[in-house]
Motif scaffolding. Structure first.
Motif, PDB file in Angstrom:
ATOM      1  N   TRP A 114       0.809  -1.220   0.000  1.00  0.00           N
ATOM      2  CA  TRP A 114       0.000   0.000   0.000  1.00  0.00           C
ATOM      3  C   TRP A 114       0.848   1.278   0.000  1.00  0.00           C
ATOM      4  O   TRP A 114       0.344   2.351  -0.293  1.00  0.00           O
ATOM      5  N   GLU A 115       2.110   1.152   0.332  1.00  0.00           N
ATOM      6  CA  GLU A 115       2.929   2.363   0.443  1.00  0.00           C
ATOM      7  C   GLU A 115       3.086   3.065  -0.899  1.00  0.00           C
ATOM      8  O   GLU A 115       2.963   4.290  -0.993  1.00  0.00           O
ATOM      9  N   SER A 116       3.369   2.315  -1.952  1.00  0.00           N
ATOM     10  CA  SER A 116       3.541   2.966  -3.249  1.00  0.00           C
ATOM     11  C   SER A 116       2.200   3.377  -3.856  1.00  0.00           C
ATOM     12  O   SER A 116       2.149   4.286  -4.688  1.00  0.00           O
ATOM     13  N   TRP A 117       1.108   2.724  -3.462  1.00  0.00           N
ATOM     14  CA  TRP A 117      -0.210   3.203  -3.871  1.00  0.00           C
ATOM     15  C   TRP A 117      -0.453   4.575  -3.243  1.00  0.00           C
ATOM     16  O   TRP A 117      -0.845   5.528  -3.908  1.00  0.00           O
ATOM     17  N   ASN A 118      -0.225   4.631  -1.932  1.00  0.00           N
ATOM     18  CA  ASN A 118      -0.480   5.852  -1.185  1.00  0.00           C
ATOM     19  C   ASN A 118       0.401   7.007  -1.664  1.00  0.00           C
ATOM     20  O   ASN A 118      -0.033   8.161  -1.696  1.00  0.00           O
ATOM     21  N   ALA A 119       1.634   6.678  -2.047  1.00  0.00           N
ATOM     22  CA  ALA A 119       2.590   7.709  -2.447  1.00  0.00           C
ATOM     23  C   ALA A 119       2.579   7.978  -3.949  1.00  0.00           C
ATOM     24  O   ALA A 119       3.197   8.945  -4.401  1.00  0.00           O
ATOM     25  N   GLY A 120       1.899   7.117  -4.722  1.00  0.00           N
ATOM     26  CA  GLY A 120       1.914   7.242  -6.162  1.00  0.00           C
ATOM     27  C   GLY A 120       0.586   7.660  -6.750  1.00  0.00           C
ATOM     28  O   GLY A 120       0.175   8.818  -6.645  1.00  0.00           O
ATOM     29  N   HIS A 121      -0.136   6.702  -7.345  1.00  0.00           N
ATOM     30  CA  HIS A 121      -1.308   7.071  -8.142  1.00  0.00           C
ATOM     31  C   HIS A 121      -2.442   7.667  -7.319  1.00  0.00           C
ATOM     32  O   HIS A 121      -3.260   8.417  -7.849  1.00  0.00           O
ATOM     33  N   GLU A 122      -2.493   7.368  -6.008  1.00  0.00           N
ATOM     34  CA  GLU A 122      -3.551   7.970  -5.202  1.00  0.00           C
ATOM     35  C   GLU A 122      -3.371   9.482  -5.092  1.00  0.00           C
ATOM     36  O   GLU A 122      -4.349  10.209  -4.862  1.00  0.00           O
ATOM     37  N   ILE A 123      -2.157   9.948  -5.253  1.00  0.00           N
ATOM     38  CA  ILE A 123      -1.890  11.391  -5.289  1.00  0.00           C
ATOM     39  C   ILE A 123      -2.036  11.916  -6.719  1.00  0.00           C
ATOM     40  O   ILE A 123      -2.702  12.926  -6.957  1.00  0.00           O
TER      41      ILE A 123
END
Length: 557
Positions: free
Chosen positions: A313-322
């Motif tokens: 979830w870390e790269s989701w939270n730091a990537g496309h979710e932004i």
């Protein structure tokens, strides 16, 4: 903007409370729900709400500290709405504190100052033993016997696992049960990877080669800032790297179940040299070992990092979710995708240990004067419908994850579900609903009334979600049951302070090895760390873990 969202959600909540629970066009999930046992002791004049909760005449106030690091301002914001709901519907007010400091240090300060709240959430085994030995937490067995029938029902035959040698319960487990979904992985920037022709990635060397080529093509972001192939943050752990080389929870297991710490294995040296190679070639973020998560997240969202090894979830939270919110030209493949990599000599990449025993505990301290009433509420939160409320957040608002009509009738909100499936789900906005903020005791396995829905809202539609399905398919075979590896270091155990000293020393010593200027220096620093730790008592830790592990294997056959 966040303040506006919060205000709008608050008005929506007030409107929904004034109108009562509206009709549910997707109703049908009644699941044979029965009211919580908390309603069983209702007095003649006491109201029972639509959840089966006997509403107390006097507001039940719960003061709690959660021993997980988090930004206190974010926690306050994300508990505001659900606290309004609980006060209105349940006459329960929860004052929860969470801090951005090491929880163990905070708990030690609390003990030293004798200043702590009624309830502590997320207390680990070691701290539970310490607080119990000092008489600072209450025995919970009589309260569970009196008002906790749903707790016993939820835990079933596993309830006895949580009792001490005298048959007494001191902590309500959190996160028990098996959630059969992967947790950790390697990550790759997906659109850039596809632009490269999607070369094969199966081993750590494959991953390194792809990241190196990707970095050559994207050496700086649009602002001219230097980019890196890989980074690290405070949530990352060495055990995840070790898993790629076939170790489980940082230990190599022999056929006779003897355990060897990664520092004493050739695999440990190999993955240390692997990370060091990134550093020596200028591909590792130089701040890797001092990054706070928010710092690391900023580098990711600013397109300065190509890959990651850690929680999915870390790269989701730091990537496309932004990006999907900030970039009007965002496309769905502009994201990180989770992949499995495995060292050639490894039997498997054991990236997803699953401790069905749970993460930690909720305890009631000796300061608490309303233990029975608090246990009633904890009991409610461990019913299927109570779990949904404290996991998915406030229902029946325009932004809610689910709808609730009372008497056990519920359904997923179709708008929220579709936004999740389309990749447009706004986690920041939905966090304001209060989901997972008041997990006093929560199960990860499917809820027993339908054997399908789970506490993690975004894990309920994995097979319907393109990207979640890809993630799960990519990580097949990485899950393993780590329950028997759960070892408690009690305060009276002379190895307990040794363990903490060794863990602290390993963090700094391993960083030194990774940041070595040459491979020879890396090997020398690794060997120096290994020898120092063995001299400090690491072999004794290995021996103790092995003995306790074998006892668990025998006891839990």
């Amino acid at each position: 903007m966040k303040k506006i969202i919060s205000t709008v959600m608050s008005f929506a909540l007030i409107a929904s409370l004034a109108a009562g629970c509206g009709s549910n066009e997707n109703a049908g999930n009644t699941n044979g729900q029965t009211p919580s046992s908390a309603a069983a002791s209702t007095s003649a004049n006491q109201k029972v709400n639509e959840y089966g909760w006997a509403v107390p005449e006097k507001t039940l106030e719960i003061t709690a500290y959660q021993a997980d690091k988090s930004n206190p301002d974010t926690v306050a914001k994300n508990t505001e709405l659900i606290n309004q709901y609980l006060l209105e519907k349940f006459n329960v007010k929860i004052n929860k504190t969470q801090l951005d400091i090491d929880p163990n240090e905070k708990l030690n300060l609390m003990l030293a100052s004798n200043d702590y709240p009624d309830v502590i959430i997320a207390m680990n085994d070691d701290n539970l033993s310490k607080w119990k030995s000092q008489g600072k937490i209450q025995e919970l067995t009589p309260y569970v016997d009196e008002v906790g029938s749903d707790i016993k029902t939820a835990l079933g035959d596993t309830y006895k696992r949580y009792l001490d040698e005298n048959g007494k319960l001191y902590g309500i487990p959190r996160g028990w049960g098996l959630l059969p979904l992967p947790d950790r992985s390697a990550h790759i920037r997906w659109d850039w990877y596809n632009e490269m022709g999607s070369p094969k990635i199966e081993t750590p060397d494959d991953y390194y080669t792809v990241l190196k080529k990707m970095l050559e093509q994207h050496s700086r972001n649009s602002k001219g800032e230097k980019a890196y192939a890989i980074s690290w943050n405070e949530n990352c752990n060495i055990e995840t790297l070790a898993a790629i080389w076939g170790l489980k929870d940082g230990y190599k297991e022999a056929a006779d179940h003897n355990l060897t710490h990664w520092l004493n294995t050739p695999e440990g040296l190999e993955f240390t040299k692997y990370f060091n190679r990134f550093y020596r070639e200028g591909m590792l973020d130089p701040d890797a070992f001092i990054n706070k998560f928010d710092d690391w997240k900023t580098k990711f969202s600013n397109e300065r990092i190509m890959g990651h090894i850690g929680n999915w979830w870390e790269s989701w939270n730091a990537g496309h979710e932004i990006w999907q919110k900030s970039d009007p030209n965002w496309k769905e493949d502009q994201r990180y995708v989770q992949i499995k990599i495995k060292a050639p000599q490894a039997e498997n990449a054991y990236l997803a240990p699953k401790d069905t025993f749970g993460w930690n505990y909720t305890v009631i301290t000796d300061k608490c004067k309303d233990a029975v009433e608090i246990m009633k509420f904890i009991n409610f939160t461990m019913t299927p419908i109570g779990t949904r409320l404290v996991s998915w957040g406030v229902p029946n608002t325009a932004d809610s994850n689910w709808k609730y009509d009372g008497d056990g009738k519920w359904s997923f909100d179709e708008t929220a579900k579709q936004s999740l499936l389309s990749g447009n789900y706004d986690y920041t906005k939905h966090d304001l609903l209060g989901g997972s903020q008041f997990w006093f005791g929560v199960q990860q396995s499917p809820l027993p009334d339908d054997n399908t829905s789970v506490c993690w809202y975004d894990q309920n539609f994995n097979q319907d979600s393109k990207w979640k399905k890809m993630f799960n398919d990519n990580l097949k075979g990485t899950i393993w049951d780590s329950t028997a590896r759960r070892i408690t270091f009690t305060p009276e155990n002379p190895l307990t302070p040794v363990k903490q000293q060794i863990e602290d020393s390993i963090k700094t010593g391993w960083a030194k090895a990774v940041l070595s200027k040459t491979e020879e220096d890396c090997t020398a620093n690794f060997n120096e760390l290994r020898d120092k730790m063995n001299k400090a008592g690491l072999h004794d830790i290995e021996k103790f873990r092995t003995e306790e592990y074998k006892k668990n294997l025998e006891a839990w056959k």
